[in-house]
Design an enzyme around this catalytic site. Sequence first.
Site, PDB file in Angstrom:
ATOM      1  CD  GLU A 149      -1.720  -2.111   2.163  1.00 24.64           C
ATOM      2  OE1 GLU A 149      -0.642  -2.128   2.794  1.00 24.64           O
ATOM      3  OE2 GLU A 149      -2.546  -3.030   2.229  1.00 24.64           O
ATOM      4  CE1 TYR A 186       7.626   0.708  -3.336  1.00 22.65           C
ATOM      5  CE2 TYR A 186       5.837   2.260  -3.034  1.00 22.65           C
ATOM      6  CZ  TYR A 186       6.906   1.566  -2.528  1.00 22.65           C
ATOM      7  OH  TYR A 186       7.264   1.718  -1.216  1.00 22.65           O
TER       8      TYR A 186
END
Length: 148
Positions: A105, A117
Site C-alpha cells: 500500500e 513502484y
Amino acid sequence: MNYKLVPMDRSHLAGVAELERMCFSTPWNEAMLEEELYNDTASFIVAEGEDGSVLGYAGLHVVLDEGYIDNVAVRPSCRRMGIADRLLDVFVRFGQANLAFLTLEVRPSNTAAVALYEKNGFREAGRRKGYYDNPKEDALLLTREFAR
C-alpha cells in the site's frame, strides 16, 4: 555515497525506529521492529552507511507464495540516490524466484514512491478507502505478479 545492504539486526533497531518516525504518520516503534527479528515470515533489510548508520530500510512478509512489502523508507537527506530502488530490487528478485506476487500500500499523494513502484513493475490493483490517518487518505494497492 557508500553503503551496503544487510539484514536488519538488533544494532539497527534504534536507527530504523528513528527513520519510521521521520517518514510515517503511524510509525512502528523499536519493540515492534524487534519482534520482526524473530518472525519467520519476515525479512527486513537495511541500507547501512560506512559508520553503521541506517540510511534506509525495507520490510517484507511472506505467506506461502505471497509477498507483502510493509515499508520502504530512506532518510530524507539520502533520497534520490537509488537506495530505495536497490532495497526494492532485493525483494523483486526474491519475488521472481519464489513468489506469485508482491503487493503493498502507498499514499497516492506520495508521487515519488508511486513512481518508484511503477518503475519496478507494480500496477494498481485497487484502493483501500480511508486507510491512512494524519492526514486521512486512501491507499493505492499496488501489485507485481510473477510468472510461475
